[in-house]
Write an enzyme that holds these catalytic residues in place. Structure first.
Site, mmCIF file in Angstrom:
data_model
loop_
_atom_site.group_PDB
_atom_site.id
_atom_site.type_symbol
_atom_site.label_atom_id
_atom_site.label_comp_id
_atom_site.label_asym_id
_atom_site.label_seq_id
_atom_site.Cartn_x
_atom_site.Cartn_y
_atom_site.Cartn_z
ATOM 1 N N CYS A 1 25.489 96.101 36.772
ATOM 2 C CA CYS A 1 25.416 97.555 36.534
ATOM 3 C C CYS A 1 25.986 97.908 35.161
ATOM 4 O O CYS A 1 25.460 98.779 34.466
ATOM 5 C CB CYS A 1 26.186 98.313 37.612
ATOM 6 S SG CYS A 1 25.571 97.991 39.274
ATOM 7 N N ARG B 1 18.664 99.103 43.236
ATOM 8 C CA ARG B 1 18.379 99.571 41.864
ATOM 9 C C ARG B 1 17.014 100.273 41.882
ATOM 10 O O ARG B 1 15.983 99.652 41.647
ATOM 11 C CB ARG B 1 18.373 98.392 40.884
ATOM 12 C CG ARG B 1 19.702 97.682 40.828
ATOM 13 C CD ARG B 1 19.749 96.549 39.836
ATOM 14 N NE ARG B 1 20.907 95.724 40.129
ATOM 15 C CZ ARG B 1 22.158 96.006 39.760
ATOM 16 N NH1 ARG B 1 22.397 97.075 39.045
ATOM 17 N NH2 ARG B 1 23.159 95.212 40.110
HETATM 18 C C1 BEZ Z 1 26.411 93.942 39.873
HETATM 19 O O1 BEZ Z 1 26.841 92.984 39.248
HETATM 20 O O2 BEZ Z 1 26.135 94.993 39.334
HETATM 21 C C2 BEZ Z 1 26.200 93.787 41.353
HETATM 22 C C3 BEZ Z 1 25.793 92.565 41.832
HETATM 23 C C4 BEZ Z 1 25.610 92.421 43.199
HETATM 24 C C5 BEZ Z 1 25.866 93.485 44.055
HETATM 25 C C6 BEZ Z 1 26.257 94.708 43.544
HETATM 26 C C7 BEZ Z 1 26.424 94.874 42.179
#
Ligand code: BEZ
Length: 229
Positions: free
Chosen positions: A52, A135
């Site tokens: 993110c 997402r």
């Molecule tokens: C992230 O790195 O943004 C992420 C990865 C897995 C689950 C939730 C967020």
């Protein structure tokens, strides 16, 4: 009998579900505050997570490019406002990534701890997570109509060049009443409607318009130079 949970899934061609929300840039009334503009409403799973963070830095860096295309960005996660503020401050003050640094996120980031907005937009997909938004990306046009939807899983960051390409493609398709072939980019030929504005199928096959190329009666393209878009 197993009870199936009903999940709202907005669809292309429908009005964007309305909501009011608290954001890092103040309260918003969606989509009415954005009338006359394109808006990309997108969700991310959680603040203070790496994928993110890479996405926010990329999107924030590209914000002027989207603004120039009359498109506003609005983010959302099911975190609270203070978490959003702390995360965005950390990004600005501490994170340097792929040449991006001191990145300020100036677009609104919605707090949605009740998951009310995420629920309306089908952003919670329990097979992936009950507690985090996937997402999601919603392209909403100046009339408040959903024009394209993309969903990615938690572990896969989005391609922001593709979001920009899709936006330009939809705006160009609207403006010139054409369709875009695979992998279209500004400057490439566009697809003309099967009947109507470019003459009959017979006219087109007989190459009456030098800018039109027909591969068969149902598949004709025409030139649309980049500087005309
Ligand atoms: C992230 O790195 O943004 C992420 C990865 C897995 C689950 C939730 C967020």
């Amino acid at each position: 009998m197993e009870e199936k949970q009903m999940i709202a899934m907005p669809r292309i061609g429908e009005a964007a579900p309305a909501f009011t929300a608290v954001t890092t840039q103040g309260n918003i009334n969606f989509p009415s505050d954005y009338q006359g503009k394109w808006v990309i409403l997108f969700s991310h799973p959680a603040d203070f997570t790496p994928v993110c963070t890479s996405e926010f830095m990329t999107f924030a860096s590209m914000q002027p490019e989207f603004k120039a295309l009359n498109c506003e960005l609005v983010g959302l996660s099911v975190d609270g406002l203070y978490s959003h503020i702390a995360w965005l401050r950390t990004i600005k003050e501490k994170i340097e990534y792929k040449g991006m640094k001191n990145v300020e996120v100036n677009f609104p980031l919605i707090e949605d701890i009740t998951m009310e907005v995420a629920g309306k937009y089908g952003m919670i997909q329990p097979g992936e997570s009950n507690t985090k938004a996937v997402r999601a990306v919603f392209f909403i046009d100046p009339k408040g109509i959903i024009r394209a939807i993309i969903y990615y899983p938690l572990a896969l960051g989005r391609n922001f060049d593709e979001l920009k390409r899709a936006l330009i493609a939809m705006q160009t398709a609207d403006k010139f009443q054409v369709a875009m072939p695979a992998d279209w980019r500004p400057g490439d030929d566009v697809i003309v409607p099967t009947a109507g504005s470019c003459g009959t199928a017979k006219d087109r096959m007989e190459k009456k318009d030098p800018d039109v190329t027909c591969y068969d009666w149902f598949f004709c393209t025409k030139k649309l130079p980049k500087d005309k878009i």
